[in-house]
Design a protein around this motif. Structure first.
Motif, PDB file in Angstrom:
ATOM      1  N   MET A  83     -12.985 -18.007  20.714  1.00 40.28           N
ATOM      2  CA  MET A  83     -13.903 -19.516  20.558  1.00 40.28           C
ATOM      3  C   MET A  83     -14.936 -18.818  21.424  1.00 40.28           C
ATOM      4  O   MET A  83     -16.086 -19.067  20.661  1.00 40.28           O
ATOM      5  CB  MET A  83     -13.451 -20.719  21.101  1.00 40.28           C
ATOM      6  CG  MET A  83     -14.556 -21.333  20.312  1.00 40.28           C
ATOM      7  SD  MET A  83     -13.990 -23.670  20.781  1.00 40.28           S
ATOM      8  CE  MET A  83     -14.682 -23.427  21.653  1.00 40.28           C
ATOM      9  N   TRP A 109     -20.191 -25.121  15.167  1.00 41.85           N
ATOM     10  CA  TRP A 109     -20.578 -25.554  16.498  1.00 41.85           C
ATOM     11  C   TRP A 109     -21.008 -26.655  16.629  1.00 41.85           C
ATOM     12  O   TRP A 109     -21.386 -27.146  17.410  1.00 41.85           O
ATOM     13  CB  TRP A 109     -21.648 -24.478  17.174  1.00 41.85           C
ATOM     14  CG  TRP A 109     -21.345 -22.612  16.867  1.00 41.85           C
ATOM     15  CD1 TRP A 109     -21.253 -22.205  16.501  1.00 41.85           C
ATOM     16  CD2 TRP A 109     -19.607 -22.504  17.549  1.00 41.85           C
ATOM     17  NE1 TRP A 109     -21.196 -21.220  16.533  1.00 41.85           N
ATOM     18  CE2 TRP A 109     -19.816 -21.181  17.582  1.00 41.85           C
ATOM     19  CE3 TRP A 109     -19.055 -23.055  17.835  1.00 41.85           C
ATOM     20  CZ2 TRP A 109     -18.821 -19.981  17.278  1.00 41.85           C
ATOM     21  CZ3 TRP A 109     -17.617 -22.033  18.447  1.00 41.85           C
ATOM     22  CH2 TRP A 109     -17.469 -20.872  18.048  1.00 41.85           C
ATOM     23  N   ASN A 139     -10.528 -20.749  26.163  1.00 45.13           N
ATOM     24  CA  ASN A 139     -10.699 -20.422  24.684  1.00 45.13           C
ATOM     25  C   ASN A 139     -11.455 -19.426  25.254  1.00 45.13           C
ATOM     26  O   ASN A 139     -12.414 -19.153  24.252  1.00 45.13           O
ATOM     27  CB  ASN A 139     -11.334 -21.633  24.152  1.00 45.13           C
ATOM     28  CG  ASN A 139     -10.723 -23.070  24.081  1.00 45.13           C
ATOM     29  OD1 ASN A 139      -9.922 -22.989  23.330  1.00 45.13           O
ATOM     30  ND2 ASN A 139     -10.965 -24.101  24.316  1.00 45.13           N
TER      31      ASN A 139
END
Ligand code: BV8
Length: 238
Positions: free
Chosen positions: A60, A40, A57
């Motif tokens: 994600m 990240w 997303n």
């Protein structure tokens, strides 16, 4: 300085405590802004912790929360969490604990009635208004889980940037700030509003506990430069 703060605490009938990510640092939970390790590192949490990012997303963002949930499940509350819970038990109705943290560590340390302004990372809710078909017990096992009938996604039950805080919780926190004789502001950079604003509406003395300067230092009557798990026991133990 800590003796002065202990004196204010002894005289305070009502104590409000506002905590942020630094409260959990000594438990091994990276603070919000330096939590971006590894995968990240290239993302800004303020970009990820939004409904827009999740809709764009979902897998994600879901995985980011899953990674954080795993991390939180492996850590324990620290001496700072514990002494806040003990103090509240020994002094009923005297301490109101307000937290920006979503890690649940105050609750696991035994604090009750915690005003969790930003929700709890270990709980989910429906992204869109649930319909009769959205049966929370049987979403499809996916990342994120979804309703097999209408496709409604499950999302972490936290407050994202741009989202309103739970109104009753925020109102209770504001009341605690406006009624307190002393507010301890522990482990927060004071960047995120409206939470940080609570330190500016405190009726009583404001004491900051933080190893670094914060955006709220100017609002403090005293700043204790140090770590929560070390300073809170010195401050709160009878
Ligand atoms: C809203 C859940 C509006 C998600 C989080 C007014 C002015 C400016 C901006 C705004 C404003 N009003 C609204 C905004 C926008 C925004 C905001 O504040 N942005 C900031 C970044 C500029 N606020 C919002 O979007 C809020 N919503 O206002 O809605 C609205 C109105 C009408 C209708 C609709 C909407 C919602 C904010 C909530 C966001 N969600 N968390 C998730 O976790 O994924 S906030 C997130 O940051 C965490 O909860 C974290 O707690 C929080 C704050 O950070 P800190 O806790 O302070 O952590 P940080 O890493 O920054 O600092 C750690 C500190 O610990 C440091 O000071 C460090 O020195 C210290 N420390 C380190 N080790 C220790 C230590 N201290 C003690 N001991 C140690 N050992």
């Amino acid at each position: 300085m800590i003796e002065q703060a202990r004196g204010w605490l002894g005289a305070a009938r009502r104590v409000a405590v506002l905590t942020g990510a630094g409260m959990s640092a000594e438990s091994g939970v990276p603070t919000f802004r330096d939590a971006q390790t590894g995968l990240w590192a290239q993302f800004d949490p303020q970009q990820l912790a939004t409904e827009e990012a999740f809709r764009a997303n979902p897998t994600m963002v879901w995985d980011w929360y899953a990674m954080r949930r795993e991390m939180v499940a492996k850590v324990e509350p620290n001496a700072g969490h514990r002494v806040l819970a003990t103090f509240a038990k020994r002094h009923p109705q005297r301490l109101t604990l307000i937290t920006q943290n979503v890690d649940g560590l105050h609750q696991r340390a035994g604090s009750v009635g915690v005003l969790a302004l930003h929700g709890n990372i270990s709980e989910d809710k429906w992204l869109d208004e649930p319909k009769a078909c959205c049966n929370a017990s049987q979403p499809a096992a996916a990342r994120p889980p979804y309703c097999k009938v209408c496709g409604n996604l499950r999302r972490p039950a936290v407050v994202w940037f741009g989202e309103m805080l739970p109104l009753e919780t925020l109102a209770a926190a504001e009341a605690a700030a406006q009624e307190c004789d002393l507010m301890l502001v522990v482990g927060t950079s004071g960047v995120v509003y409206p939470a940080a604003g609570l330190a500016r509406m405190a009726a009583g003395k404001v004491v900051i506990v933080n190893p670094e300067p914060t955006e709220l230092d100017d609002a403090a009557d005293a700043v204790l430069r140090g770590k929560a798990a070390q300073l809170l026991p010195q401050l709160l133990e009878d």
